[in-house]
Design a protein around this motif. Sequence first.
Motif, PDB file in Angstrom:
ATOM      1  N   GLY A 114      21.584  29.127 -20.875  1.00 40.35           N
ATOM      2  CA  GLY A 114      21.925  30.537 -20.994  1.00 40.35           C
ATOM      3  C   GLY A 114      20.899  31.403 -20.282  1.00 40.35           C
ATOM      4  N   ALA A 115      21.004  32.703 -20.508  1.00 39.53           N
ATOM      5  CA  ALA A 115      20.106  33.664 -19.862  1.00 39.53           C
ATOM      6  C   ALA A 115      19.234  34.342 -20.899  1.00 39.53           C
ATOM      7  N   MET A 116      17.998  34.646 -20.512  1.00 36.57           N
ATOM      8  CA  MET A 116      17.078  35.380 -21.379  1.00 36.57           C
ATOM      9  C   MET A 116      16.372  36.447 -20.562  1.00 36.57           C
ATOM     10  N   ALA A 117      16.235  37.600 -21.142  1.00 38.22           N
ATOM     11  CA  ALA A 117      15.536  38.700 -20.476  1.00 38.22           C
ATOM     12  C   ALA A 117      14.159  38.851 -21.112  1.00 38.22           C
ATOM     13  N   TRP A 118      13.134  38.737 -20.282  1.00 37.49           N
ATOM     14  CA  TRP A 118      11.762  38.866 -20.747  1.00 37.49           C
ATOM     15  C   TRP A 118      11.196  40.182 -20.232  1.00 37.49           C
ATOM     16  N   PRO A 119      10.445  40.892 -21.052  1.00 40.16           N
ATOM     17  CA  PRO A 119       9.790  42.103 -20.553  1.00 40.16           C
ATOM     18  C   PRO A 119       8.838  41.726 -19.412  1.00 40.16           C
ATOM     19  N   ALA A 120       8.814  42.540 -18.386  1.00 41.29           N
ATOM     20  CA  ALA A 120       7.948  42.281 -17.238  1.00 41.29           C
ATOM     21  C   ALA A 120       7.242  43.565 -16.839  1.00 41.29           C
ATOM     22  N   SER A 121       6.120  43.400 -16.208  1.00 44.45           N
ATOM     23  CA  SER A 121       5.378  44.563 -15.734  1.00 44.45           C
ATOM     24  C   SER A 121       4.782  44.254 -14.373  1.00 44.45           C
ATOM     25  N   GLY A 122       4.416  45.311 -13.677  1.00 42.67           N
ATOM     26  CA  GLY A 122       3.778  45.150 -12.383  1.00 42.67           C
ATOM     27  C   GLY A 122       2.321  44.778 -12.575  1.00 42.67           C
ATOM     28  N   ALA A 123       1.797  43.983 -11.686  1.00 44.13           N
ATOM     29  CA  ALA A 123       0.396  43.592 -11.738  1.00 44.13           C
ATOM     30  C   ALA A 123      -0.262  43.999 -10.434  1.00 44.13           C
ATOM     31  N   SER A 124      -1.468  44.517 -10.563  1.00 44.08           N
ATOM     32  CA  SER A 124      -2.190  44.911  -9.359  1.00 44.08           C
ATOM     33  C   SER A 124      -2.933  43.701  -8.815  1.00 44.08           C
ATOM     34  N   GLY A 125      -3.333  43.800  -7.620  1.00 38.59           N
ATOM     35  CA  GLY A 125      -4.046  42.706  -6.976  1.00 38.59           C
ATOM     36  C   GLY A 125      -3.947  42.877  -5.482  1.00 38.59           C
ATOM     37  N   ALA A 126      -4.162  41.789  -4.758  1.00 43.68           N
ATOM     38  CA  ALA A 126      -4.081  41.859  -3.302  1.00 43.68           C
ATOM     39  C   ALA A 126      -2.692  42.270  -2.851  1.00 43.68           C
ATOM     40  N   ALA A 127      -1.668  41.850  -3.593  1.00 43.91           N
ATOM     41  CA  ALA A 127      -0.288  42.208  -3.280  1.00 43.91           C
ATOM     42  C   ALA A 127       0.418  42.531  -4.594  1.00 43.91           C
ATOM     43  N   PRO A 128       1.401  43.406  -4.562  1.00 41.11           N
ATOM     44  CA  PRO A 128       2.110  43.722  -5.809  1.00 41.11           C
ATOM     45  C   PRO A 128       2.832  42.495  -6.357  1.00 41.11           C
ATOM     46  N   GLN A 129       2.830  42.373  -7.679  1.00 37.93           N
ATOM     47  CA  GLN A 129       3.473  41.245  -8.351  1.00 37.93           C
ATOM     48  C   GLN A 129       4.177  41.738  -9.604  1.00 37.93           C
ATOM     49  N   THR A 130       5.152  40.961 -10.050  1.00 38.85           N
ATOM     50  CA  THR A 130       5.836  41.208 -11.310  1.00 38.85           C
ATOM     51  C   THR A 130       5.537  40.026 -12.219  1.00 38.85           C
ATOM     52  N   VAL A 131       5.094  40.336 -13.446  1.00 40.41           N
ATOM     53  CA  VAL A 131       4.640  39.283 -14.358  1.00 40.41           C
ATOM     54  C   VAL A 131       5.333  39.424 -15.709  1.00 40.41           C
ATOM     55  N   ALA A 132       5.798  38.284 -16.228  1.00 38.16           N
ATOM     56  CA  ALA A 132       6.308  38.198 -17.603  1.00 38.16           C
ATOM     57  C   ALA A 132       5.460  37.136 -18.295  1.00 38.16           C
TER      58      ALA A 132
END
Length: 178
Positions: A114-132
Motif C-alpha cells: 500500500g501507500a503511506m505518506a510521511w511528513p517531510a521537510s527541506g534540508a539545507s546543505g550543499a544542495a537542497p534535499q527533502t527528508v522524511a
Amino acid sequence: MRSFPSFAAAAPVLVLLASCVAPPQQSAQPAPPQPLPTPAPDPAPAPASMEWHDRPVAAGNWTYGPEAGGTAARYGSSPAAPLLILRCDPATRRISVTRPGAAQGSMTIRTSYGAMAWPASGASGAAPQTVATRAASDPALDQIAYSRGKFAVEVTGLAPLILPNWAEISRVIEDCRG
C-alpha cells in the motif's frame, strides 16, 4: 391434299435459319482490376499503465556502507550523486529517507502493501534535499524491505522514483534496530 416437303429437304433450310441468330452482345471491356483495399491499420495499443508498479526502476544500484554516526544505503548511478539515501542514526534509532531536491509537505512511499505518506521537510546543505524521518521500529520500513521487487518514492514537485528493494535497505533497517 397438300403435301409438305420432306424433312430431309427442309433440313438445310433449318440449319441456315439457325445460323441467322444475332451475334452475342459484346460486353464492355472488363474493368481493370481494382487494387485491393488497404487493410485498416492495427488499432493503437492501449496506453501503458501509469501504475507505479508497471514503471521501470530508475537506473542505478544500491550501495551500502558506514557513515559518520551510522550506516547508509545509497541508490543511483554514482554513490557521489545518489537519487535516494536511507540513513540510520543508531544513537536515536531513527532512519531518514533523503531525496535530492527541495520540496515541502509529505513523502509518499508506495509498496506492494500500500501507500503511506510521511511528513517531510527541506534540508539545507550543499544542495537542497527533502527528508522524511521514521523510527527504526516503524513497520512501514518492513513493507519497503519486503515489497514485491520494487517500491516508489514520491515527493510533490519531484519526479516519482521507482527503486528495487535490494538487501542494502534491510541492512540499514537492521543496523538501527540492532
